[in-house]
Design an enzyme around this catalytic site. Structure first.
Site, mmCIF file in Angstrom:
data_model
loop_
_atom_site.group_PDB
_atom_site.id
_atom_site.type_symbol
_atom_site.label_atom_id
_atom_site.label_comp_id
_atom_site.label_asym_id
_atom_site.label_seq_id
_atom_site.Cartn_x
_atom_site.Cartn_y
_atom_site.Cartn_z
ATOM 1 N N ARG A 282 0.825 -1.204 0.000
ATOM 2 C CA ARG A 282 0.000 0.000 0.000
ATOM 3 C C ARG A 282 0.861 1.256 0.000
ATOM 4 N NH1 ARG A 282 -4.636 -0.717 3.992
ATOM 5 N NH2 ARG A 282 -5.437 -2.022 2.306
ATOM 6 N N GLY A 283 2.050 1.178 0.585
ATOM 7 C CA GLY A 283 2.945 2.338 0.587
ATOM 8 C C GLY A 283 3.344 2.733 -0.819
#
Length: 343
Positions: A282-283
């Site tokens: 997700r980063g």
């Protein structure tokens, strides 16, 4: 004669807090970034900025009379009532982008919706009374002091934020309606930490502090005092800058789909996340989307390392694991990794 209504403080008139303003603009350009968390001192303009941004955005097209403000251009995401009206054509109207406050003490019925007691008693009908999530669809759901939100509401928000749909099954009702919103939270870290599951749902996390330089403090006080003495006149004085910023946002939205993310930029984003040890992917996704939205905001057609550098602290600082051997704050760790990866 009634005096003209005073609007929110103009977004263009906000002094300083560059990271917060940039994060909110990025979320307005590309809601898929995932919302904004603003942590910092009291009285630093957190709630002012959120309400100012909503007033800045142009009206959106919605199905007339729909309690969820369904988008007539996205037929797959219409509520059941709008789906039923679709063969006969959907009436369209322009409505303001909603900004809905979720109070800390709100009941679950108020948030998700419940049986309309009035209609049940007067007409004997089982009808659904939409809640705050229905009102927030296609807009902003704002939670002040989000770190103090009760656990059962946090769990509820996590489910809806993941699916974009609110499902209510109680008291003989079975209702599903769209609930896609930009989640914006603010709070003071001294009053408690945010649950990791909810923290991870925010795409960007920014830190705001009280300005320490004299000219900035003086200008903030001067503008705020002018607004409180004559909000209508202050708004009129900034109307030109607000209009220009609104047009910039619209142009950035139109450009967004054509902004390229080169393989070199993707590799740099992945290397940065590896260096920081962020969990999951997700980063990288948030970093890429935020950098693309920033490039579009600046009128660029290609994401560069400068865009990645600018958004990396907001996209990654809240995704770092705690390291008991490293006393540096998350912002310092991101800055250090940026220097290591980008030179």
């Amino acid at each position: 004669m009634r005096a003209p209504a005073a609007g929110p403080y103009p977004f263009a008139a906000i002094v300083g807090q560059d990271e917060m303003r940039r994060a909110l603009l990025i979320a307005a350009i590309d809601p898929s970034v995932g919302g904004v968390l603003v942590f910092g001192d009291r009285g630093t303009g957190k709630s002012t900025a959120v309400r100012a941004l909503a007033a800045l955005l142009p009206p959106m097209r919605a199905v007339a009379g729909c309690p969820y403000a369904c988008d007539p251009a996205e037929t797959a995401g219409l509520c059941a009532a709008c789906q039923a009206r679709l063969p006969h054509g959907l009436p369209v109207q322009a409505v303001p982008v909603p900004v809905v406050d979720l109070p800390l003490g709100a009941t679950e019925d108020r948030v998700v919706g419940a049986l309309d007691i009035g209609r049940a008693l007067s007409a004997g009908e089982k009808a659904f009374e939409p809640g705050l999530l229905a009102r927030a669809n296609r807009g902003f759901l704002y939670i002040d002091e989000v770190n103090l939100l009760e656990d059962h509401l946090v769990d509820l928000l996590l489910d809806v934020a993941a699916s974009g749909v609110n499902t209510v099954e109680r008291e003989g009702l079975s209702v599903r309606h769209p609930a896609r919103f930009v989640l914006v939270g603010s709070g003071n870290p001294e009053e408690g930490e945010l649950r990791p599951q909810l923290l991870d749902r925010f795409g960007l996390a920014v830190e705001v502090t009280t300005p320490t330089d004299l000219p900035t403090r003086i200008e903030i006080v001067r503008r705020r005092d002018a607004y409180e003495r004559d909000a209508v006149g202050f708004g009129a004085a900034w109307a030109g800058e607000e209009r220009a910023l609104r047009e910039t946002i619209l142009a950035a939205r139109d450009r967004l789909g054509g902004v390229m993310v080169p393989d070199a930029a993707l590799e740099a984003a992945a290397r940065l996340c590896l260096a920081l040890g962020t969990d999951g992917l997700r980063g990288e996704l948030t970093l890429m989307r935020a950098a693309r939205a920033l490039a579009s905001l600046e009128g660029q057609r290609r994401v560069t390392t400068d865009h990645l550098r600018a958004v990396a602290p907001a996209a990654l600082r809240h995704r770092l694991r705690r390291n008991p051997l490293d006393e540096a704050g998350s912002g310092a760790r991101v800055a250090r990794a940026l220097d290591e990866v980008f030179g």
